[in-house]
Write a protein that holds these residues in place. Sequence first.
Motif, PDB file in Angstrom:
ATOM      1  N   ARG A 117       0.861  -1.184   0.000  1.00 56.27           N
ATOM      2  CA  ARG A 117       0.000   0.000   0.000  1.00 56.27           C
ATOM      3  C   ARG A 117       0.897   1.234   0.000  1.00 56.27           C
ATOM      4  O   ARG A 117       1.538   1.545   1.020  1.00 56.27           O
ATOM      5  CB  ARG A 117      -0.887  -0.006   1.242  1.00 56.27           C
ATOM      6  CG  ARG A 117      -1.657  -1.317   1.424  1.00 56.27           C
ATOM      7  CD  ARG A 117      -2.369  -1.374   2.771  1.00 56.27           C
ATOM      8  NE  ARG A 117      -2.929  -2.694   3.018  1.00 56.27           N
ATOM      9  CZ  ARG A 117      -3.595  -3.038   4.113  1.00 56.27           C
ATOM     10  NH1 ARG A 117      -3.778  -2.121   5.078  1.00 56.27           N
ATOM     11  NH2 ARG A 117      -4.072  -4.263   4.264  1.00 56.27           N
ATOM     12  N   PRO A 118       0.962   1.954  -1.115  1.00 54.46           N
ATOM     13  CA  PRO A 118       1.876   3.110  -1.176  1.00 54.46           C
ATOM     14  C   PRO A 118       1.411   4.247  -0.288  1.00 54.46           C
ATOM     15  O   PRO A 118       0.210   4.431  -0.055  1.00 54.46           O
ATOM     16  CB  PRO A 118       1.829   3.509  -2.652  1.00 54.46           C
ATOM     17  CG  PRO A 118       0.478   3.051  -3.114  1.00 54.46           C
ATOM     18  CD  PRO A 118       0.207   1.770  -2.369  1.00 54.46           C
ATOM     19  N   ALA A 119       2.380   5.017   0.186  1.00 52.27           N
ATOM     20  CA  ALA A 119       2.050   6.228   0.951  1.00 52.27           C
ATOM     21  C   ALA A 119       1.657   7.329  -0.026  1.00 52.27           C
ATOM     22  O   ALA A 119       2.229   7.452  -1.115  1.00 52.27           O
ATOM     23  CB  ALA A 119       3.251   6.658   1.772  1.00 52.27           C
ATOM     24  N   SER A 120       0.698   8.142   0.370  1.00 55.29           N
ATOM     25  CA  SER A 120       0.366   9.315  -0.438  1.00 55.29           C
ATOM     26  C   SER A 120       1.454  10.358  -0.237  1.00 55.29           C
ATOM     27  O   SER A 120       2.163  10.365   0.778  1.00 55.29           O
ATOM     28  CB  SER A 120      -0.985   9.889  -0.016  1.00 55.29           C
ATOM     29  OG  SER A 120      -0.901  10.423   1.298  1.00 55.29           O
ATOM     30  N   TYR A 170       6.013   3.447  -2.343  1.00 52.30           N
ATOM     31  CA  TYR A 170       5.773   2.088  -1.838  1.00 52.30           C
ATOM     32  C   TYR A 170       6.735   1.749  -0.697  1.00 52.30           C
ATOM     33  O   TYR A 170       6.347   1.110   0.282  1.00 52.30           O
ATOM     34  CB  TYR A 170       5.924   1.073  -2.967  1.00 52.30           C
ATOM     35  CG  TYR A 170       4.693   0.938  -3.813  1.00 52.30           C
ATOM     36  CD1 TYR A 170       3.676   0.050  -3.471  1.00 52.30           C
ATOM     37  CD2 TYR A 170       4.526   1.704  -4.967  1.00 52.30           C
ATOM     38  CE1 TYR A 170       2.528  -0.065  -4.252  1.00 52.30           C
ATOM     39  CE2 TYR A 170       3.386   1.595  -5.754  1.00 52.30           C
ATOM     40  CZ  TYR A 170       2.392   0.703  -5.390  1.00 52.30           C
ATOM     41  OH  TYR A 170       1.255   0.591  -6.157  1.00 52.30           O
ATOM     42  N   GLY A 181       5.495   3.160   2.305  1.00 50.83           N
ATOM     43  CA  GLY A 181       4.103   2.808   2.530  1.00 50.83           C
ATOM     44  C   GLY A 181       3.964   1.628   3.472  1.00 50.83           C
ATOM     45  O   GLY A 181       4.843   1.358   4.301  1.00 50.83           O
ATOM     46  N   GLN A 182       2.858   0.896   3.355  1.00 48.22           N
ATOM     47  CA  GLN A 182       2.537  -0.171   4.289  1.00 48.22           C
ATOM     48  C   GLN A 182       2.530  -1.532   3.607  1.00 48.22           C
ATOM     49  O   GLN A 182       2.275  -1.649   2.412  1.00 48.22           O
ATOM     50  CB  GLN A 182       1.172   0.082   4.922  1.00 48.22           C
ATOM     51  CG  GLN A 182       1.119   1.317   5.805  1.00 48.22           C
ATOM     52  CD  GLN A 182      -0.268   1.555   6.370  1.00 48.22           C
ATOM     53  OE1 GLN A 182      -1.264   1.541   5.631  1.00 48.22           O
ATOM     54  NE2 GLN A 182      -0.358   1.761   7.678  1.00 48.22           N
ATOM     55  N   TYR A 238       4.598  -0.370   8.576  1.00 47.07           N
ATOM     56  CA  TYR A 238       5.283   0.495   7.625  1.00 47.07           C
ATOM     57  C   TYR A 238       6.606  -0.142   7.225  1.00 47.07           C
ATOM     58  O   TYR A 238       7.445  -0.453   8.077  1.00 47.07           O
ATOM     59  CB  TYR A 238       5.522   1.883   8.222  1.00 47.07           C
ATOM     60  CG  TYR A 238       4.274   2.727   8.258  1.00 47.07           C
ATOM     61  CD1 TYR A 238       3.887   3.477   7.145  1.00 47.07           C
ATOM     62  CD2 TYR A 238       3.470   2.754   9.398  1.00 47.07           C
ATOM     63  CE1 TYR A 238       2.737   4.244   7.169  1.00 47.07           C
ATOM     64  CE2 TYR A 238       2.317   3.512   9.427  1.00 47.07           C
ATOM     65  CZ  TYR A 238       1.955   4.258   8.307  1.00 47.07           C
ATOM     66  OH  TYR A 238       0.788   5.005   8.329  1.00 47.07           O
TER      67      TYR A 238
END
Length: 248
Positions: A187-190, A219, A222-223, A234
């Motif tokens: 899950r990529p970080a914004s 990414y 991200g998570q 993370y």
Amino acid sequence: MRRFNARVMNWTHCHDSYGDTDRVPLLLEQVEAEDSAEAWDELEYRLVLEDDLVFPASFAAVPRLVRLAPRSARARHLVGAILRRAAGHHGCDDLLAHCSDAIAEFRQLLDQHLQSRPTDYLVTFVDALAAKEEYHWSAVLGNFVDDFYHLACPHCSVDVTIAMGDHGRYSAIRDWTLGDVDRRALRPASSEALRGTGRWMHETAVRDGHEDLADGIAYLFGQAECPRCASVFYVADEYTSANRPVLQ
């Protein structure tokens, strides 16, 4: 921009990889006078060894190499190679501190070079991380074409493989017979959620038109979901906590 005196250095105790204290100053004078490939070759193997070793002469040479860096790619790359090893067991903290003004100027030079979108962009990018004392990411950051990061789930301690590349972006359990099994999409970080080093890395790559690198960084910071216990963590935090070098 602060200026520094690149020539004020006592070389008496600044030995190189050969144990010499007089050869590096002579070589620096030579490359300052002319762009000698032979002199550069000798400087490189006297100042940096492939097994991540650097020496007092390595840090003593940094200010003069930074002076040459605007017009010499070899000087720029050599300073970067030295700084990427600055987190190691070199015992030269006083010499590294002496380079602080030169390193600050080097950071600005690298930033300008990055904005020119050079062919050596990724090398310059990781050198810039080292110049910012982000030695961990300077050592491990790849181009996200075929990158794997290995860490332990912070909740169940199972070994998790984090894959980021053309093969996909996922967490998995690595089976040496079956390959990466039980894959879970990352899950990529914004861009708005990024902070600190991750934000700088992402904004710099976006600014310079390196969208693939910026996407990979999103990414990386991200998570991921643990394939065994389904907990979410993370990636950058867990990988950093397991691998960040200890400064000496």
